[in-house]
Scaffold this active site. Structure first.
Site, PDB file in Angstrom:
ATOM      1  CE  LYS A   1    -105.254-104.037 -68.627  1.00  0.00           C
ATOM      2  NZ  LYS A   1    -104.671-103.847 -67.244  1.00  0.00           N
TER       3      LYS A   1
ATOM      4  CB  THR B   1    -105.924-104.311 -63.312  1.00  0.00           C
ATOM      5  OG1 THR B   1    -105.361-103.882 -62.091  1.00  0.00           O
ATOM      6  CG2 THR B   1    -107.290-103.707 -63.490  1.00  0.00           C
TER       7      THR B   1
ATOM      8  CD  GLU C   1     -94.825-107.292 -71.406  1.00  0.00           C
ATOM      9  OE1 GLU C   1     -94.168-106.560 -70.663  1.00  0.00           O
ATOM     10  OE2 GLU C   1     -95.649-106.865 -72.227  1.00  0.00           O
TER      11      GLU C   1
ATOM     12  CG  ASN D   1     -94.455-108.114 -61.829  1.00  0.00           C
ATOM     13  OD1 ASN D   1     -95.365-107.300 -61.902  1.00  0.00           O
ATOM     14  ND2 ASN D   1     -94.416-109.219 -62.556  1.00  0.00           N
TER      15      ASN D   1
ATOM     16  CB  THR E   1     -88.743 -97.724 -58.925  1.00  0.00           C
ATOM     17  OG1 THR E   1     -88.445 -99.039 -59.378  1.00  0.00           O
ATOM     18  CG2 THR E   1     -89.367 -97.774 -57.565  1.00  0.00           C
TER      19      THR E   1
END
Lengths: 387, 387
Positions: free
Chosen positions: B168, B179, B259, B382, B387
Site C-alpha cells: 500500500k 507511508t 494519486e 496534500n 483539516t
C-alpha cells in the site's frame, strides 16, 4: 535608495529587446572609483552559465569596474558560442566605458539552453551606457526583474558611507531555476580581502538561508563593488554588519515576492549542537513538499515537520526524537515528540508570515531558514514556463 | 494471486472502524509454518511510529508468525501510550492465534500524532482472526489501502515454491508521509539469514529507488515471512531473484497508482563511475519540483534536468558537465551539455510513462529511480488532508 545611493556609482536600466514583453531587460552598473574593489559569490552548481564562468575570472583579482545584467535569457548550456557572447558583452561594455573587459562582471537570467540574442544585447549596451546616471539605481533594479512583481532594493547607511543593493528572483519568482542576481555597492574604503570576507559571511547567513523550492540555480551571482568615494574606512566589523544587513533585507524581499506563494515561512531550529546541525534540520523541513502543501492549506500539520526532522542523519544533527518540541506562531503544538496544544487554535490564514520553531534540546545553537508554501500557482507557473 | 498464494499462509481483511469511511482497515496475515522465518526492512527515519519500534524487536531473532496491519491511524508521535497500543495489538493477535506476541509484527498507517483507536482495533482483531482463510490475500490487500485506488498484489512462481506480496501507499497515494507497507510471503524453505539478505538486496534496488515526493515516512515497513510449506529449498540466487521480482512489481505499482499524478517518470542515469553515483544523480533529478512541474505541463525542459545533475557534489558523482547527454523518450535533446534535437518533436501528453536518460560519460555504472510529476492534484490533496 538603491545601488546608486553610495557615492561613486552610476547605473542604467533599458530595453534591449531580449524579453518578448518589451519590458526593460538590460542593466548596467558602473563603479567610477576612485577604488574599484570587487568581490563575488557564485552558485555552487557544477552546471553553470557562461556568464558565471566569465565572471569568476573577472573577480579573481579583486577588481570590478562594472556589472552588466540581462533578463530574457540565462545563457546556460549554450556551449562555446554562449561563452563568446558573455565575453563580447564584457568587451562592448569595456569599450563604451573605457575600461578593461577583464574588470566587467556579466550576469544573465532567463531560460536555460536557449541562445542569447547577443546582437540585441550588444546594441542595448550602447543605449544603457548613454543612459548611465547617479540616479539610475531604480531603473537598473527594474531591468533585472523576471516574474518579480516589485523591484527589490535596499540602502544601509553607515557613518559617512553606506551600502546599497538590488536583487531579482528566488524560488517561485524565477521559474527558470530560482536564479538570483544581486548587486551591492558601497562608497566605504575597503580592501578586496575585507570586501570578500564580509560578502561571504553575509551570503552564508542570508541568501544561503532562503530556500523557496529547493532548486539550485546555474546562474546565482552576488557581486559587491566598492568605490571608496566616501574616503572613510569603517572598521571591518561595521562594514560586515552593513553588508549583512543589506543582504538580509534583500533575501527577505525575495521570499516576500515569491510568486504563487501565499505564505513566507520562517523555520527556526534552536537547541542544536551547532549551527550546521540547526541549518540541516531547518533545511530538511523547508524542502518537504508535504509540509509546504500543508502550509498552503493553512494546516498546522506538525507530524510532517517532525517526520522531516527525523530524516537528518544523527552524525549531522544529534538529538533525541523523544524530546522534540514544535511551536507554530508561538503555540506549542508538539511537546516531547507528541501532541500538546490543540493546533485548531491557530489561524494560519490570518497572516502571510508563519513562524515554525523546532527545539532539538541538544545544545545551544540556532538557525533560521526561510521558505514559501507549495501552492497551485507554483505548479501552474512552473508547468507552463517554457512552452 | 497474493500473499496467500504460497502454501502455509492465511489472511483476512476486515472493518474495525478506524476509518471514518467505514471501509476495511485491518489486515491479519498468519504464517502456519512449518517454519516461521521472518525478515524486515524499516524506514531509516529517526522519528518512527510505535509499530516500527515494536516490530524491530520482533524480527531481531528472525522469527515472525503473523503480521497485523491497520490503516486509519499511523500511531506515530503518540508516546508511551502509543507503544502500549502496538504492544497490546500484538498480544491480542498472539492470544487469538496461540502464538507469542514477540513473533507478531505490527504496521500502522494514517495521520501522525493522533492516538490510535485501540479499542476498535483490538475488537477488530477478533473479527479478523475468525475470518482468516487461505484465500484471504485480496481482502488483506484491500484493508491496508489508504488513498490507493487499487489493491496492489503480486505472485512470483518458482519451481514448486513461490513468493507472494501485497503493498500500500507511496508518494501522492499516501499524503501522510508516503507511508509504504509491504508484506511478502513464501513457501520456499529458507533460513533467516538468506531471507534477510534477499530482502535487503531487493529493497535496495526497488523500493529504495522510487521517490514520488521525496518525503521519508516514519512507518515504512517491508516484511517477508517464509512458511517452508513447499518443502523445497531453492538456491539463494533463485530465491533472491524471486523476491527482487516481487518487490520490483509492487514498487512499480506504487508509482503507477500515485494519486494526483499524471506521469510515471523513469530517470535512468548511465555512464556513471559507480552505482552510488548513478543513484545520487537520478535522485537529485527526481527531487526537483521544477522538473516535476515541467513534466506535469508536458514540457521537456532539459535545462531543469542538467541544473539538478549539477547539484550533485563531485566527490559523490564525478563527471564533466560539458559532456552531459540527456534523452527524453529516446530523443537526444541535450548533447555535450547543450541543445541538440528539437524538444518540440516530443509529445509527452501521449503517454503516462516518461523515460529520461542521462549519460554522464564517466564510467559504466547505471541506475534508475522512478518518480511522478508535481500536479495541482498533489498540492490539493496534500493541502487538505488533515483539516
Amino acid at each position: 535608495m538603491s545601488i546608486t545611493a553610495p557615492a561613486g556609482f552610476r547605473a542604467a536600466g533599458v530595453t534591449a529587446g531580449l524579453k518578448a514583453s518589451g519590458k526593460p531587460d538590460l542593466a548596467l552598473v558602473v563603479n567610477d572609483g576612485p577604488q574599484h574593489v570587487g568581490a563575488a559569490v557564485f552558485t555552487s552548481n557544477r552546471v553553470v552559465g557562461a556568464p558565471v564562468t566569465w565572471s569568476r575570472q573577472v573577480v579573481a583579482d579583486g577588481v570590478v569596474n562594472a556589472v552588466v545584467l540581462n533578463s530574457g535569457g540565462a545563457n546556460v548550456a549554450t556551449g562555446p558560442e554562449g561563452f563568446g557572447h558573455a565575453h563580447a558583452t564584457a568587451e562592448r561594455a569595456a569599450d563604451l566605458l573605457g575600461i578593461s573587459a577583464a574588470d566587467v562582471v556579466v550576469c544573465s537570467t532567463g531560460l536555460i539552453g536557449v541562445p542569447l540574442a547577443a546582437d540585441r544585447l550588444l546594441a542595448g549596451l550602447d543605449v544603457a551606457a548613454a543612459a548611465l546616471g547617479t540616479d539610475g539605481g531604480e531603473a537598473a533594479a527594474t531591468a533585472i526583474m523576471t516574474t518579480d512583481t516589485v523591484a527589490k532594493t535596499t540602502h544601509v547607511p553607515g557613518a559617512g558611507w553606506s551600502v546599497g543593493g538590488m536583487a531579482k528572483g528566488a524560488g517561485m519568482l524565477a521559474p527558470a531555476l530560482a536564479t538570483m542576481l544581486v548587486v551591492l555597492t558601497t562608497d566605504a574604503v575597503v580592501d578586496a580581502a575585507t570586501a570578500d570576507a564580509a560578502l561571504r559571511d553575509a551570503v552564508g547567513t542570508t541568501f544561503d538561508r532562503i530556500d523557496s523550492d529547493g532548486c539550485m540555480s546555474t546562474s546565482d551571482t552576488v557581486v559587491l563593488m566598492s568605490s571608496g568615494a566616501s574616503g572613510i574606512t569603517p572598521t571591518p566589523e561595521d562594514f560586515a554588519e552593513a553588508v549583512r544587513s543589506a543582504c538580509a533585507t534583500l533575501a527577505r524581499a525575495l521570499i516576500a515576492d515569491a510568486e504563487g506563494s501565499t505564505h513566507d515561512i520562517a523555520v527556526e531550529v534552536v537547541g542544536a549542537t551547532d549551527t550546521g546541525a540547526a541549518v540541516a534540520v531547518a533545511r530538511a523541513v523547508t524542502r518537504s513538499n508535504l509540509f509546504k502543501a500543508a502550509m498552503f492549506g493553512n494546516d498546522p500539520n506538525w507530524g510532517r515537520i517532525i517526520a522531516q526532522v527525523g530524516t537528518v542523519p544523527e552524525d549531522v544533527a544529534p538529538f533525541d526524537p523523544a524530546r522534540l518540541d514544535v511551536s507554530i506562531n508561538g503555540l506549542l503544538i508538539c511537546r516531547a515528540g507528541g501532541a500538546h496544544e490543540d493546533p485548531a487554535q491557530l489561524d494560519l490564514a490570518a497572516d502571510r508570515e508563519v513562524h515554525v520553531r523546532i527545539d532539538l534540546h541538544a545544545g545551544d545553537a540556532a538557525a533560521t531558514v526561510w521558505t514559501n508554501d507549495l501552492s497551485h500557482a507554483y505548479v501552474h507557473e512552473n508547468s507552463a514556463y517554457s512552452t
